[in-house]
Each structure stands twice: as structure tokens, then as C-alpha cells.
Design a protein around this motif. Structure first.
Motif, PDB file in Angstrom:
ATOM      1  N   SER A  48       0.861  -1.179   0.000  1.00 35.62           N
ATOM      2  CA  SER A  48       0.000   0.000   0.000  1.00 35.62           C
ATOM      3  C   SER A  48       0.899   1.231   0.000  1.00 35.62           C
ATOM      4  O   SER A  48       1.643   1.459   0.962  1.00 35.62           O
ATOM      5  CB  SER A  48      -0.913   0.007   1.231  1.00 35.62           C
ATOM      6  N   LEU A  49       0.866   1.981  -1.085  1.00 37.26           N
ATOM      7  CA  LEU A  49       1.778   3.105  -1.284  1.00 37.26           C
ATOM      8  C   LEU A  49       1.034   4.430  -1.211  1.00 37.26           C
ATOM      9  O   LEU A  49      -0.140   4.535  -1.607  1.00 37.26           O
ATOM     10  CB  LEU A  49       2.461   2.999  -2.652  1.00 37.26           C
ATOM     11  N   ARG A  50       1.737   5.447  -0.741  1.00 35.13           N
ATOM     12  CA  ARG A  50       1.211   6.815  -0.719  1.00 35.13           C
ATOM     13  C   ARG A  50       2.164   7.696  -1.506  1.00 35.13           C
ATOM     14  O   ARG A  50       3.367   7.720  -1.252  1.00 35.13           O
ATOM     15  CB  ARG A  50       1.088   7.316   0.716  1.00 35.13           C
ATOM     16  N   ALA A  51       1.632   8.426  -2.468  1.00 29.84           N
ATOM     17  CA  ALA A  51       2.449   9.269  -3.335  1.00 29.84           C
ATOM     18  C   ALA A  51       2.647  10.650  -2.731  1.00 29.84           C
ATOM     19  O   ALA A  51       2.034  11.009  -1.720  1.00 29.84           O
ATOM     20  CB  ALA A  51       1.793   9.392  -4.706  1.00 29.84           C
ATOM     21  N   ASP A  52       3.493  11.434  -3.386  1.00 33.86           N
ATOM     22  CA  ASP A  52       3.786  12.802  -2.970  1.00 33.86           C
ATOM     23  C   ASP A  52       2.534  13.642  -2.780  1.00 33.86           C
ATOM     24  O   ASP A  52       2.436  14.449  -1.850  1.00 33.86           O
ATOM     25  CB  ASP A  52       4.656  13.474  -4.043  1.00 33.86           C
ATOM     26  N   ASP A  53       1.581  13.455  -3.692  1.00 34.09           N
ATOM     27  CA  ASP A  53       0.377  14.284  -3.656  1.00 34.09           C
ATOM     28  C   ASP A  53      -0.711  13.727  -2.745  1.00 34.09           C
ATOM     29  O   ASP A  53      -1.836  14.238  -2.708  1.00 34.09           O
ATOM     30  CB  ASP A  53      -0.182  14.461  -5.070  1.00 34.09           C
ATOM     31  N   GLY A  54      -0.384  12.666  -2.005  1.00 33.73           N
ATOM     32  CA  GLY A  54      -1.330  12.088  -1.072  1.00 33.73           C
ATOM     33  C   GLY A  54      -2.176  10.968  -1.638  1.00 33.73           C
ATOM     34  O   GLY A  54      -2.898  10.301  -0.886  1.00 33.73           O
ATOM     35  N   THR A  55      -2.110  10.736  -2.950  1.00 31.62           N
ATOM     36  CA  THR A  55      -2.895   9.645  -3.533  1.00 31.62           C
ATOM     37  C   THR A  55      -2.314   8.294  -3.096  1.00 31.62           C
ATOM     38  O   THR A  55      -1.107   8.152  -2.889  1.00 31.62           O
ATOM     39  CB  THR A  55      -2.907   9.722  -5.066  1.00 31.62           C
ATOM     40  N   ARG A  56      -3.204   7.326  -2.967  1.00 30.63           N
ATOM     41  CA  ARG A  56      -2.794   6.000  -2.505  1.00 30.63           C
ATOM     42  C   ARG A  56      -2.945   4.971  -3.615  1.00 30.63           C
ATOM     43  O   ARG A  56      -3.860   5.043  -4.435  1.00 30.63           O
ATOM     44  CB  ARG A  56      -3.608   5.600  -1.275  1.00 30.63           C
ATOM     45  N   HIS A  57      -2.041   3.993  -3.618  1.00 36.46           N
ATOM     46  CA  HIS A  57      -2.045   2.933  -4.619  1.00 36.46           C
ATOM     47  C   HIS A  57      -1.850   1.595  -3.913  1.00 36.46           C
ATOM     48  O   HIS A  57      -0.975   1.469  -3.052  1.00 36.46           O
ATOM     49  CB  HIS A  57      -0.917   3.138  -5.633  1.00 36.46           C
ATOM     50  N   HIS A  58      -2.652   0.613  -4.302  1.00 29.81           N
ATOM     51  CA  HIS A  58      -2.526  -0.746  -3.769  1.00 29.81           C
ATOM     52  C   HIS A  58      -1.961  -1.592  -4.901  1.00 29.81           C
ATOM     53  O   HIS A  58      -2.658  -1.887  -5.873  1.00 29.81           O
ATOM     54  CB  HIS A  58      -3.903  -1.255  -3.322  1.00 29.81           C
ATOM     55  N   VAL A  59      -0.676  -1.965  -4.804  1.00 32.82           N
ATOM     56  CA  VAL A  59       0.026  -2.557  -5.944  1.00 32.82           C
ATOM     57  C   VAL A  59       0.566  -3.951  -5.615  1.00 32.82           C
ATOM     58  O   VAL A  59       0.848  -4.282  -4.459  1.00 32.82           O
ATOM     59  CB  VAL A  59       1.195  -1.657  -6.396  1.00 32.82           C
ATOM     60  N   VAL A  60       0.716  -4.759  -6.666  1.00 32.53           N
ATOM     61  CA  VAL A  60       1.394  -6.052  -6.542  1.00 32.53           C
ATOM     62  C   VAL A  60       2.893  -5.799  -6.571  1.00 32.53           C
ATOM     63  O   VAL A  60       3.401  -5.091  -7.453  1.00 32.53           O
ATOM     64  CB  VAL A  60       1.001  -6.996  -7.700  1.00 32.53           C
ATOM     65  N   ASP A  61       3.622  -6.362  -5.621  1.00 34.25           N
ATOM     66  CA  ASP A  61       5.080  -6.205  -5.588  1.00 34.25           C
ATOM     67  C   ASP A  61       5.711  -7.208  -6.548  1.00 34.25           C
ATOM     68  O   ASP A  61       5.881  -8.383  -6.222  1.00 34.25           O
ATOM     69  CB  ASP A  61       5.617  -6.418  -4.175  1.00 34.25           C
ATOM     70  N   ALA A  62       6.071  -6.745  -7.729  1.00 36.70           N
ATOM     71  CA  ALA A  62       6.682  -7.604  -8.736  1.00 36.70           C
ATOM     72  C   ALA A  62       8.168  -7.823  -8.490  1.00 36.70           C
ATOM     73  O   ALA A  62       8.818  -8.573  -9.213  1.00 36.70           O
ATOM     74  CB  ALA A  62       6.479  -7.003 -10.131  1.00 36.70           C
ATOM     75  N   MET A  63       8.709  -7.179  -7.444  1.00 32.74           N
ATOM     76  CA  MET A  63      10.142  -7.247  -7.160  1.00 32.74           C
ATOM     77  C   MET A  63      10.504  -8.173  -6.003  1.00 32.74           C
ATOM     78  O   MET A  63      11.686  -8.428  -5.772  1.00 32.74           O
ATOM     79  CB  MET A  63      10.670  -5.842  -6.811  1.00 32.74           C
ATOM     80  N   SER A  64       9.508  -8.630  -5.246  1.00 27.28           N
ATOM     81  CA  SER A  64       9.784  -9.391  -4.015  1.00 27.28           C
ATOM     82  C   SER A  64      10.807  -8.654  -3.138  1.00 27.28           C
ATOM     83  O   SER A  64      11.687  -9.268  -2.525  1.00 27.28           O
ATOM     84  CB  SER A  64      10.319 -10.797  -4.325  1.00 27.28           C
ATOM     85  N   SER A  65      10.671  -7.326  -3.099  1.00 27.82           N
ATOM     86  CA  SER A  65      11.635  -6.507  -2.345  1.00 27.82           C
ATOM     87  C   SER A  65      13.076  -6.900  -2.679  1.00 27.82           C
ATOM     88  O   SER A  65      13.832  -7.389  -1.842  1.00 27.82           O
ATOM     89  CB  SER A  65      11.384  -6.587  -0.835  1.00 27.82           C
ATOM     90  N   TRP A  66      13.418  -6.658  -3.945  1.00 28.33           N
ATOM     91  CA  TRP A  66      14.729  -7.035  -4.474  1.00 28.33           C
ATOM     92  C   TRP A  66      14.991  -8.519  -4.268  1.00 28.33           C
ATOM     93  O   TRP A  66      16.025  -8.923  -3.749  1.00 28.33           O
ATOM     94  CB  TRP A  66      15.843  -6.155  -3.927  1.00 28.33           C
ATOM     95  N   TRP A  67      13.985  -9.333  -4.656  1.00 26.29           N
ATOM     96  CA  TRP A  67      14.129 -10.773  -4.848  1.00 26.29           C
ATOM     97  C   TRP A  67      14.189 -11.562  -3.546  1.00 26.29           C
ATOM     98  O   TRP A  67      14.519 -12.750  -3.541  1.00 26.29           O
ATOM     99  CB  TRP A  67      15.339 -11.107  -5.709  1.00 26.29           C
ATOM    100  N   SER A  68      13.849 -10.922  -2.434  1.00 29.30           N
ATOM    101  CA  SER A  68      14.036 -11.588  -1.139  1.00 29.30           C
ATOM    102  C   SER A  68      12.740 -12.108  -0.521  1.00 29.30           C
ATOM    103  O   SER A  68      12.735 -13.143   0.139  1.00 29.30           O
ATOM    104  CB  SER A  68      14.717 -10.629  -0.151  1.00 29.30           C
ATOM    105  N   ALA A  69      11.617 -11.394  -0.718  1.00 29.62           N
ATOM    106  CA  ALA A  69      10.359 -11.731  -0.039  1.00 29.62           C
ATOM    107  C   ALA A  69       9.607 -12.808  -0.823  1.00 29.62           C
ATOM    108  O   ALA A  69       8.504 -12.593  -1.321  1.00 29.62           O
ATOM    109  CB  ALA A  69       9.502 -10.488   0.136  1.00 29.62           C
ATOM    110  N   ILE A  70      10.193 -13.986  -0.919  1.00 23.37           N
ATOM    111  CA  ILE A  70       9.640 -15.037  -1.776  1.00 23.37           C
ATOM    112  C   ILE A  70       8.318 -15.583  -1.252  1.00 23.37           C
ATOM    113  O   ILE A  70       7.522 -16.129  -2.022  1.00 23.37           O
ATOM    114  CB  ILE A  70      10.644 -16.185  -1.977  1.00 23.37           C
ATOM    115  N   HIS A  71       8.071 -15.468   0.053  1.00 23.63           N
ATOM    116  CA  HIS A  71       6.822 -15.960   0.642  1.00 23.63           C
ATOM    117  C   HIS A  71       5.796 -14.841   0.826  1.00 23.63           C
ATOM    118  O   HIS A  71       4.734 -15.074   1.412  1.00 23.63           O
ATOM    119  CB  HIS A  71       7.086 -16.603   2.006  1.00 23.63           C
ATOM    120  N   GLY A  72       6.120 -13.633   0.364  1.00 21.43           N
ATOM    121  CA  GLY A  72       5.231 -12.498   0.560  1.00 21.43           C
ATOM    122  C   GLY A  72       5.432 -11.847   1.916  1.00 21.43           C
ATOM    123  O   GLY A  72       6.339 -12.207   2.683  1.00 21.43           O
ATOM    124  N   TYR A  73       4.579 -10.881   2.215  1.00 24.24           N
ATOM    125  CA  TYR A  73       4.696 -10.103   3.453  1.00 24.24           C
ATOM    126  C   TYR A  73       3.734 -10.611   4.522  1.00 24.24           C
ATOM    127  O   TYR A  73       2.677 -11.147   4.238  1.00 24.24           O
ATOM    128  CB  TYR A  73       4.412  -8.626   3.165  1.00 24.24           C
TER     129      TYR A  73
END
Length: 458
Positions: A48-73
Motif C-alpha cells: 500500500s503506497l502513498r504518493a507525494d500528492d497524497g494519492t494512494r495505490h494498492h500494488v502487486v510487488d513484482a520485485m519481491s523486495s529485491w528478490w528476497s520476499a519469496i513468501h510475501g509479506y
């Protein structure tokens, strides 16, 4: 970019503005308009991300936090392991002391390590704080091994172009010296030997593989008196360009090392624990290195931890050498909290379900990214295991592609000319479809315009 030094008080500006005033991010300038998104929550495969202008985005992490979060959060098994260890103790020094999480982790790693009939097993584990540090330890170990074997002149390394092994100094010295990320330090890096990168797996012919093998043999023979070891990322070069090469090249590397008395080091920090479709990339060729480095996914992305694993023979030779010890000792080596979470992560891997997940993801990435080949800005699309890559004809506009992907509900971190994904293994088919659709759309929206303008100018 305007760089700044802000004296505004916390509370009067946003968290992102406060970050820009005080923090320095990886591979980025310290600047006032650095593109940033605040993470407000992470769960499963989503941020769940918050941008500079306050808008929020609920996104799929395609990076696994630089390939490490293989089981998710917020994985319940990993959360529980961390809480149990916190209730006991979070850290003790490893000099002269030991503890159950470290011993269990070493036993698990030895049991999981690549093995093959007739090859010595990897059975001695050195725990480090990060992947780069584990590479430093591996390189130091190789030099100490050669010195203890009566070959003190052997203090250089043979690597291959396109490699990346970390940002500390010895690790930088075995990364690609020309096209890598460390060209700013030429006078400070060791003078090592580099073979060409192996041919691309998808298009390699037997003749091309043999030509590469011949050049590797020749380089090793020419420099064998000063080489301590060969170090490579097996099968897949990560940050050096997401370059996949044939598994038979690993067999060649093993033969070259044996022929010239060199140790063979596999850097499995990015490839280990299932990312390429086998537990370790070395398993694709049934090749066992003398030394292996693992990290990133080791704790499922919860805490920083890495390990260097070597054969009993290497450990024994160094232990009776003049130094009488492996000369390295991080303060947080064997951190109990990290080891406890790593054991829980490896326990999840042990049940084998990751294989089906990686296979499902690989199939989804292959089919989902195929349409990107129709874009003029795209040079190639490739996949291996749970890795998908869109290679552009020119440099990627990181900020623009990242922002475009977020609009499509996907978190990406492109680099060089690559827009790629290494998603968590728990990603569903619909989430993989969202990732591939977002990647293709982001490239189309940002780079097709650029490609069209180039065509008009021509």
C-alpha cells in the motif's frame, strides 16, 4: 535535479519530503525531487503506497523486495518465528558462543546444498550479515586456502563479463569491470581476469558454447599461477543484465577449476532457493562448487542474513594454515533473530510447494510477456523460472516506467535497459497476469512514444 539541505521541522512536511532532506537511497542522488512512494502497509504480495500528492495505490510487488520476499509479506509462519525468538533474545555475539537457531540453520543449509555423486559435499557454514559480505568472505577464504596450500601468488580471480557480486570492494573487483556499476573506482579495484559472458541460453548453439569454453580454458591456463578461484553467478546473471546462459557452462567451469587447481565459487545470492526452477541454479547441471554464497531469500525478506558454505576440505586446509582461522568476523554474525526466521523460511521451502508456484509463475510470465515483443521499443523478452524480463532497445526511463506501472497496480524497479519481475512464489495466476499486463503497458506508454519520435526524426 535540485539537491537540498532542509531545516524544516518534522510534522510540517510530508514523510517523503522529510526523507528527501535527510536520507540517501541506493543508486540515487541526494536530491529534492527524488521519486519516492511511502509504504503504508504490506501484506501477501501487495504494497500500500502513498504518493507525494497524497494519492494512494494498492500494488502487486513484482520485485519481491529485491528478490528476497519469496513468501510475501506478513507470512504467519515467519511472523510467529520472529515473535518466538524475540521472547527469548534477539542477539548475542557469535565469538565463543552459539545458539540453537544458528546450529539448526547450518544443518538445514548443508542438507539442502547442491550435491552430486563423487563430489565433495558443502558442509561448513559461515554466517554473514549480507550477500556482499558473504562474497567478501568467500574471496578471502579462497586466497587463504591457496596460501595454506603453499601457493601464495594465487590472489586473483577469474570471473565472467556481465557479472554482479555486490557493492563492497572485493565483491566489486569481480563484477564486470567495463559495463558494470563500479566503473567509478578503477584505481581501487583488484586487477582480476574476465572471460566473455557465456552465450544466451535461448539461442546458444553447441558451437557457441564450445567457443566460449575454449576461451575460458585458455584464460585459466594463461593466468593459473596467480588465480585463486573462479567466481560466477550460476545460470543467471542478475543485476549485470538478467542474462541466462546454458547449464552445461557450469560443467565447463567445474572442469576448468579442477584442471588448474582453482576453487569454484557459485554466487547463488539471487538464484538460490528456487528462483530459477531448481532449489539452486547449480542443480540444473548437478555441479557442486567448492564454495557457495546464499542470501536475499534466506530469511524470506524479513531480516538481512547471508551464508558462505564450503567443503570440509577447504575448511580444513585453511584451519591448519599459518593464520589458523578464517580471518573474518562480523559483529552481527549468526544473529539469532535472523537465523530463527531463516529456519522458518527454509521450513516452508522444505515442503516443496515452491516448485509448483515457480512453475505456475514461469508459465504465466512467458505467456503474459509475449505481447511485449510487438512493441518497437522492445529488443527481447525472456524468462527463466520465476523471472521475467523485457529488454528495451535503449535505456529505460526508470521514473516514468515506475510511475506508469504503479498506475496499472504494479510495483517495478527497472534498471539499465531492463524492465523485469521476480515476483513472490505465492503470487496467483491473476496477480502474474496483472504484473505482465502492467509491465507491457508501462513500456508501451513510456517507450513507444520515444521510439515513434526517433522514427519521425529519422
Amino acid at each position: 535535479m535540485e539537491c537540498l539541505s532542509s531545516e524544516r521541522k518534522p510534522g510540517t512536511v510530508s514523510l517523503i519530503e522529510r526523507d528527501r532532506a535527510r536520507l540517501w537511497h541506493p543508486y540515487a542522488p541526494a536530491c529534492a525531487d527524488l521519486p519516492l512512494w511511502e509504504v503504508e502497509a504490506a501484506d501477501g504480495v501487495r504494497l500500500s503506497l502513498r504518493a507525494d500528492d497524497g494519492t494512494r495505490h494498492h500494488v502487486v510487488d513484482a520485485m519481491s523486495s529485491w528478490w528476497s520476499a519469496i513468501h510475501g509479506y506478513r507470512h504467519p509462519v515467519l511472523d510467529a518465528a520472529a515473535k518466538r525468538q524475540l521472547d527469548r533474545y534477539s542477539h548475542v555475539m557469535f565469538g565463543g558462543l552459539t545458539h540453537a537457531p544458528a546450529v539448526e540453520l547450518a544443518e538445514r543449509l548443508v542438507e539442502m546444498a547442491p550435491s552430486a555423486p563423487g563430489s565433495p559435499r558443502l558442509e561448513r557454514v559461515f554466517l554473514a550479515d549480507s550477500g556482499s559480505v558473504s562474497v567478501e568472505v568467500a574471496l578471502k577464504l579462497a586466497v587463504q586456502f591457496q596460501m595454506a596450500s603453499g601457493k601464495p601468488s594465487r590472489q586473483r580471480f577469474l570471473s565472467i563479463r556481465g557479472g554482479y557480486h555486490g557493492d563492497t570492494f572485493a565483491a566489486m573487483g569481480v563484477c564486470d569491470p567495463v559495463d558494470g556499476m563500479h566503473a567509478a573506482f578503477p584505481g581501487l579495484l583488484a586487477d582480476n581476469v574476465f572471460a566473455p559472458r557465456p552465450p544466451t541460453a535461448a539461442s546458444a548453439t553447441p558451437e557457441a558454447v564450445q567457443a566460449w569454453a575454449t576461451e575460458l580454458h585458455d584464460l585459466a591456463a594463461e593466468h593459473s599461477e596467480v588465480l585463486a578461484a573462479v567466481i560466477v553467478e550460476p545460470l543467471l546473471q542478475g543485476a549485470g543484465g538478467m542474462h541466462a546462459y546454458p547449464a552445461e557452462c557450469l560443467t565447463t567451469l567445474r572442469k576448468v577449476a579442477d584442471q588448474h587447481g582453482l576453487l569454484l565459487i557459485f554466487d547463488e545470492i539471487a538464484t538460490g532457493f528456487g528462483r530459477t526452477g531448481e532449489l539452486f541454479a547449480a542443480d540444473h547441471a548437478a555441479v557442486v562448487p567448492d564454495i557457495m554464497c546464499v542470501g536475499k531469500a534466506l530469511t524470506g525478506g524479513y531480516l538481512t542474513l547471508a551464508a558462505m558454505i564450503c567443503t570440509a576440505d577447504v575448511a580444513a586446509v585453511v584451519s591448519v594454515g599459518s593464520a589458523g582461522a578464517l580471518l573474518h568476523g562480523p559483529t552481527f554474525m549468526g544473529n539469532p533473530l535472523a537465523c530463527a526466521v531463516a529456519n522458518a523460511s527454509l521450513g516452508i521451502i522444505d515442503d516443496g510447494s515452491w516448485r509448483a508456484g515457480v512453475a505456475r509463475i514461469g508459465a504465466g510470465l512467458a505467456s503474459g510477456l509475449a505481447p511485449a515483443l510487438a512493441l518497437d521499443a522492445v529488443r527481447a523478452v525472456r524468462t527463466i523460472g520465476a523471472v521475467g524480463v523485457i529488454e528495451l532497445r535503449g535505456a529505460v526511463d526508470v521514473a516514468a516506467v515506475t510511475a506508469a506501472a504503479i498506475r496499472h497496480g504494479v510495483w517495478l524497479r527497472p534498471f539499465r535497459n531492463l524492465v523485469y519481475t521476480m515476483p513472490p512464489y505465492i503470487s496467483t495466476a491473476s496477480e502474474i497476469d496483472q504484473i505482465t499486463t502492467g509491465m507491457t503497458a508501462a513500456v508501451s506508454e513510456v517507450h513507444e512514444i520515444t521510439a515513434a519520435r526517433r522514427g519521425e526524426a529519422a
